[in-house]
Design a protein around this motif. Structure first.
Motif, PDB file in Angstrom:
ATOM      1  N   CYS A 104     -51.788  13.770  -0.897  1.00 39.61           N
ATOM      2  CA  CYS A 104     -50.631  14.576  -0.483  1.00 39.61           C
ATOM      3  C   CYS A 104     -50.080  15.479  -1.577  1.00 39.61           C
ATOM      4  O   CYS A 104     -49.433  16.482  -1.278  1.00 39.61           O
ATOM      5  CB  CYS A 104     -49.516  13.675   0.042  1.00 39.61           C
ATOM      6  SG  CYS A 104     -48.928  12.491  -1.179  1.00 39.61           S
ATOM      7  N   GLY A 114     -45.869  16.679   5.570  1.00 42.21           N
ATOM      8  CA  GLY A 114     -45.234  17.396   6.678  1.00 42.21           C
ATOM      9  C   GLY A 114     -45.444  18.892   6.568  1.00 42.21           C
ATOM     10  O   GLY A 114     -46.168  19.341   5.683  1.00 42.21           O
ATOM     11  N   PRO A 115     -44.865  19.724   7.433  1.00 38.88           N
ATOM     12  CA  PRO A 115     -43.961  19.305   8.514  1.00 38.88           C
ATOM     13  C   PRO A 115     -44.672  18.566   9.652  1.00 38.88           C
ATOM     14  O   PRO A 115     -44.050  17.789  10.350  1.00 38.88           O
ATOM     15  CB  PRO A 115     -43.370  20.627   9.005  1.00 38.88           C
ATOM     16  CG  PRO A 115     -44.372  21.664   8.631  1.00 38.88           C
ATOM     17  CD  PRO A 115     -45.034  21.191   7.388  1.00 38.88           C
ATOM     18  N   VAL A 131     -43.029  11.533   8.542  1.00 36.47           N
ATOM     19  CA  VAL A 131     -43.134  12.529   7.478  1.00 36.47           C
ATOM     20  C   VAL A 131     -42.325  12.034   6.279  1.00 36.47           C
ATOM     21  O   VAL A 131     -41.204  11.568   6.426  1.00 36.47           O
ATOM     22  CB  VAL A 131     -42.601  13.900   7.958  1.00 36.47           C
ATOM     23  CG1 VAL A 131     -42.389  14.847   6.779  1.00 36.47           C
ATOM     24  CG2 VAL A 131     -43.564  14.521   8.951  1.00 36.47           C
ATOM     25  N   THR A 168     -38.724  19.103   2.179  1.00 36.21           N
ATOM     26  CA  THR A 168     -39.680  20.182   2.404  1.00 36.21           C
ATOM     27  C   THR A 168     -40.990  19.825   1.715  1.00 36.21           C
ATOM     28  O   THR A 168     -41.048  18.961   0.839  1.00 36.21           O
ATOM     29  CB  THR A 168     -39.183  21.509   1.812  1.00 36.21           C
ATOM     30  OG1 THR A 168     -39.173  21.379   0.388  1.00 36.21           O
ATOM     31  CG2 THR A 168     -37.792  21.855   2.287  1.00 36.21           C
ATOM     32  N   ARG A 169     -42.045  20.541   2.120  1.00 42.69           N
ATOM     33  CA  ARG A 169     -43.371  20.274   1.602  1.00 42.69           C
ATOM     34  C   ARG A 169     -43.416  20.381   0.065  1.00 42.69           C
ATOM     35  O   ARG A 169     -43.971  19.516  -0.610  1.00 42.69           O
ATOM     36  CB  ARG A 169     -44.313  21.318   2.220  1.00 42.69           C
ATOM     37  CG  ARG A 169     -45.741  20.986   2.153  1.00 42.69           C
ATOM     38  CD  ARG A 169     -46.545  22.004   2.948  1.00 42.69           C
ATOM     39  NE  ARG A 169     -47.938  21.805   2.661  1.00 42.69           N
ATOM     40  CZ  ARG A 169     -48.708  20.946   3.301  1.00 42.69           C
ATOM     41  NH1 ARG A 169     -48.214  20.253   4.306  1.00 42.69           N
ATOM     42  NH2 ARG A 169     -49.960  20.780   2.950  1.00 42.69           N
ATOM     43  N   GLU A 170     -42.806  21.424  -0.476  1.00 46.97           N
ATOM     44  CA  GLU A 170     -42.873  21.603  -1.931  1.00 46.97           C
ATOM     45  C   GLU A 170     -42.030  20.571  -2.673  1.00 46.97           C
ATOM     46  O   GLU A 170     -42.434  20.063  -3.709  1.00 46.97           O
ATOM     47  CB  GLU A 170     -42.472  23.034  -2.317  1.00 46.97           C
ATOM     48  CG  GLU A 170     -43.559  24.018  -1.934  1.00 46.97           C
ATOM     49  CD  GLU A 170     -43.273  25.448  -2.376  1.00 46.97           C
ATOM     50  OE1 GLU A 170     -42.752  25.627  -3.489  1.00 46.97           O
ATOM     51  OE2 GLU A 170     -43.576  26.374  -1.611  1.00 46.97           O
ATOM     52  N   LYS A 208     -43.977  17.277  -2.674  1.00 51.34           N
ATOM     53  CA  LYS A 208     -45.034  17.256  -3.687  1.00 51.34           C
ATOM     54  C   LYS A 208     -44.440  17.060  -5.086  1.00 51.34           C
ATOM     55  O   LYS A 208     -44.966  16.293  -5.892  1.00 51.34           O
ATOM     56  CB  LYS A 208     -45.842  18.566  -3.638  1.00 51.34           C
ATOM     57  CG  LYS A 208     -46.800  18.658  -2.456  1.00 51.34           C
ATOM     58  CD  LYS A 208     -47.534  19.998  -2.397  1.00 51.34           C
ATOM     59  CE  LYS A 208     -48.458  20.200  -3.581  1.00 51.34           C
ATOM     60  NZ  LYS A 208     -49.164  21.511  -3.492  1.00 51.34           N
ATOM     61  N   THR A 226     -52.587  23.818  -1.171  1.00 51.33           N
ATOM     62  CA  THR A 226     -51.971  22.754  -0.371  1.00 51.33           C
ATOM     63  C   THR A 226     -50.458  22.902  -0.251  1.00 51.33           C
ATOM     64  O   THR A 226     -49.818  22.080   0.391  1.00 51.33           O
ATOM     65  CB  THR A 226     -52.324  21.365  -0.933  1.00 51.33           C
ATOM     66  OG1 THR A 226     -51.857  21.276  -2.299  1.00 51.33           O
ATOM     67  CG2 THR A 226     -53.818  21.125  -0.901  1.00 51.33           C
ATOM     68  N   ASP A 227     -49.890  23.941  -0.853  1.00 50.45           N
ATOM     69  CA  ASP A 227     -48.484  24.268  -0.563  1.00 50.45           C
ATOM     70  C   ASP A 227     -48.334  24.834   0.851  1.00 50.45           C
ATOM     71  O   ASP A 227     -47.228  24.889   1.384  1.00 50.45           O
ATOM     72  CB  ASP A 227     -47.947  25.310  -1.563  1.00 50.45           C
ATOM     73  CG  ASP A 227     -47.535  24.684  -2.889  1.00 50.45           C
ATOM     74  OD1 ASP A 227     -47.375  23.453  -2.935  1.00 50.45           O
ATOM     75  OD2 ASP A 227     -47.379  25.437  -3.866  1.00 50.45           O
ATOM     76  N   ALA A 275     -48.631  24.659   4.733  1.00 48.61           N
ATOM     77  CA  ALA A 275     -48.743  23.626   5.768  1.00 48.61           C
ATOM     78  C   ALA A 275     -50.016  23.846   6.583  1.00 48.61           C
ATOM     79  O   ALA A 275     -50.369  24.987   6.894  1.00 48.61           O
ATOM     80  CB  ALA A 275     -47.519  23.663   6.674  1.00 48.61           C
ATOM     81  N   GLY A 276     -50.720  22.765   6.898  1.00 49.95           N
ATOM     82  CA  GLY A 276     -51.943  22.866   7.683  1.00 49.95           C
ATOM     83  C   GLY A 276     -53.189  23.135   6.853  1.00 49.95           C
ATOM     84  O   GLY A 276     -54.273  23.357   7.406  1.00 49.95           O
TER      85      GLY A 276
END
Lengths: 414, 414
Positions: free
Chosen positions: A280, A357-358, A367, A390-392, A395, B290-291, B293-294
């Motif tokens: 991830c 996520g998302p 998530v 959030t994704r960032e 991480k 990988t920042d 999404a998807g």
């Protein structure tokens, strides 16, 4: 000594750029003990800029302007200082000669517009620009000091360090210089630190203690005025020892000792090596480790195993583990850490697997769920956490959490 | 409509935080067509803050304050608005009830200090804060609009979007709203763009065209006032088509279509997959991919091969290649790209090897030298470049360069 900063440029008022220069200058002023009591941001407009300088001269001892020193019609800082002080602009022959030589060496023609950079309000002088063509401006006017520096950050910072700070330090005298030392804390929240250090923070007057929190880190900053660094260090020492005793292993390091620096130092001290298997975090842990110069001494291998097939083929995660527990599971994290360690023959293996996520969340595995594992000769430790964000941010947090786990393993705490 | 922004907080004047809120607000104002003619930054000082508000009311139609709405004695924005306008603070029963419910739900006691957040200058009203406890403040005073918003960025942005921007848009009327569209350019410098678009930029009045350069990217921004997005799009379309024709493949995308987004889209469209082998970029390419999404749809594997042994063992780089040419060589980059592709069974393999510095350079192979390779069924392309810079800038530039090479391969341009 009170100072005021004026940032110049329509691009600032349009939000096209963030004013990092003003923050950088404010920090340097705080460090040397000059109070910044106000800042203004003005566009490329002669009338407003002149008024801003007049206002600042009415309430500060030192006025520092940033930007507006270039060659174009929009660059009006010299003209505004001239208007605000009533000092006409005069050409500086040495600056003109330097500019002509600069252009000649590059086979470029000097346009008339370029030459206005060689002007200075009468009675003032230029500050050398070793990174660009626009010299800085210094004028002492009715007991007030006026500085103007170019806006491009490398030119601005170089000129500040080389010309402005030494002049201000000299005027302040050595005993007035502010020194600071920051302790970086890990795996502890702001309110917990406040509980543990609250009495100390409110009772302490010299050095002062202040606490700052950012999403990744809490910082405790000691500050004192001293004649030199050695005297400041003597004043910080007993207080720092006390804080380190109270907060124990929560103290990550001092000043620029961030997590990748501290972990790298521990690995090097022990002659140990590291391999990382990331799902991830997608390479962020490896990237942060390799931001530190000399990381090749201890960092051998990173594997970003985004596909399950990569987890199986490279890291030897069992098919049954993926089938029975899924890729986001304690078992998978364990096998990833062990697998990357074996693959690379390193002292430590570190692994992450989670749902950034998302998309991809389920009621059982939402998530933000993440498993982090560290493996060495003595076994494997896995921790679980849920951090919806959030994704960032996810991480960033997980990379910090993984390095913190490795640090604790290196310190024998897990 | 002229506006002025006042950022409140001693932490800003100490440079402890960078004022990203002011830049964010300036951008939003520019977007809706409100002119920000000046900004001020003031510490937690009632007298100076009151004076700053008075000054702003004297020259602007809209004054927006950021920060100073918390519960502590240092939070003085409500008090300063009251002093500057002569409107006494009055308690808002609905706000007090909401605050008491908020605390009760968390089993916390409401301190007297908390209750001051429920006050508003008379004639004004509160703006709901859905992310925190401090409501915003709105007062219309002698035809001028005064807004005060909390400083924490998530609360500030949410309240701005939900409450402030809709009110300002309504007052401006629809025809005055500014829309913009940015074209992101790759592998071309600012001066080259100026040469190719210069006449267009200087002749164009509606939409306007402006160019902005950052270290990684040049951006061309079209802006126009329109009744709605559809009308703006109609005005942008012919101009955008013209620019795309002139600049060709240098146009990476529009608005938020950065390099990792564009490459990801191309891979997905073609049903292609990617594996990356990184030496000098240390995981940054994988992390940037990988920042998005998807990314798991097309990104399978990353290998950070910092040690030569990892290059040999995982990526099957030949021992003789490392011996005869070294790890930073065209041959090594080629074998890394081919190796990671074979290892992962992906459509594309992408590789970087270089000298990030500050150590490790030689006269033949200086700091900044880098090889980037892309491999697919049709063969392997390697490019060489020298980019001396700081370690982090080097990693950023090389990651962009590698993704740009992959993009060109996907477009059939190399």
């Amino acid at each position: 000594m009170k100072s005021e900063i004026i940032s110049v440029g329509t691009e600032l008022l349009l939000g096209e750029i963030v004013d990092t220069n003003a923050a950088y200058l404010s920090q340097r002023m705080a460090e040397i003990g000059v109070d910044v009591h106000q800042r203004q941001t003005v566009g490329d407009n002669l009338q407003r800029l002149t008024a801003a300088i007049e206002t600042a001269l009415g309430r500060a001892d030192v006025v520092i302007l940033i930007g507006g020193l270039g060659p174009t019609d929009d660059d009006l800082t010299r003209e505004a200082i001239s208007a605000a002080t009533g000092r006409p602009l005069v050409r500086v022959p040495a600056s003109e000669q330097r500019l002509r030589e600069f252009f000649a060496a590059r086979n470029r023609v000097v346009a008339e517009s370029n030459l206005k950079q060689c002007d200075v309000p009468s009675g003032g002088h230029h500050l050398e620009n070793v990174c660009g063509t626009a010299p800085g401006v210094f004028v002492e006017h009715e007991g007030k000091l006026i500085f103007a520096l170019p806006g491009p950050p490398p030119e601005f910072r170089e000129m500040l360090q080389r010309s402005v700070l030494p002049m201000l330090r000299e005027r302040l005298g050595p005993a007035n210089v502010l020194y600071s030392r920051s302790l970086l804390l890990t795996e502890i929240g702001e309110s917990q630190v406040a509980d543990m250090l609250g009495d100390l923070i409110s009772a302490q007057t010299d050095p002062t203690i202040a606490m700052y929190a950012s999403p990744a880190l809490v910082r405790v900053r000691l500050a004192t005025k001293a004649a030199d660094q050695a005297e400041a260090d003597r004043k910080f020492a007993p207080l720092e020892a006390h804080i380190r005793q109270v907060l124990g292993a929560h103290v990550l390091g001092a000043d620029d000792e961030t997590m990748p620096v501290v972990v790298g130092k521990l690995l090097r001290e022990r002659g140990a090596t590291l391999a990382v298997a990331e799902s991830c975090t997608g390479g962020l842990i490896a990237s942060r480790i390799t931001d530190v110069a000399g990381a090749s001494d201890y960092f051998m291998t990173g594997v970003v195993a985004y596909a399950n097939e990569t987890k199986q083929r490279l890291l030897r995660v069992n098919e049954s583990t993926l089938r029975d527990h899924g890729a986001v599971s304690e078992a998978c994290a364990r096998e990833m850490a062990q697998g990357v360690r074996k693959l690379s023959g390193t002292t430590y293996g570190l692994a992450t697997t989670g749902i950034a996520g998302p998309g991809g969340g389920t009621p059982e595995k939402p998530v933000g769920l993440v498993y982090v594992a560290v493996a060495d000769d003595n076994g494997t430790v896995v921790i679980e956490q849920t951090w919806p964000s959030t994704r960032e941010q996810f991480k960033a947090r997980v990379s910090e959490m993984a390095l913190a786990l490795l640090r604790k393993r290196l310190l024998g705490a897990v």
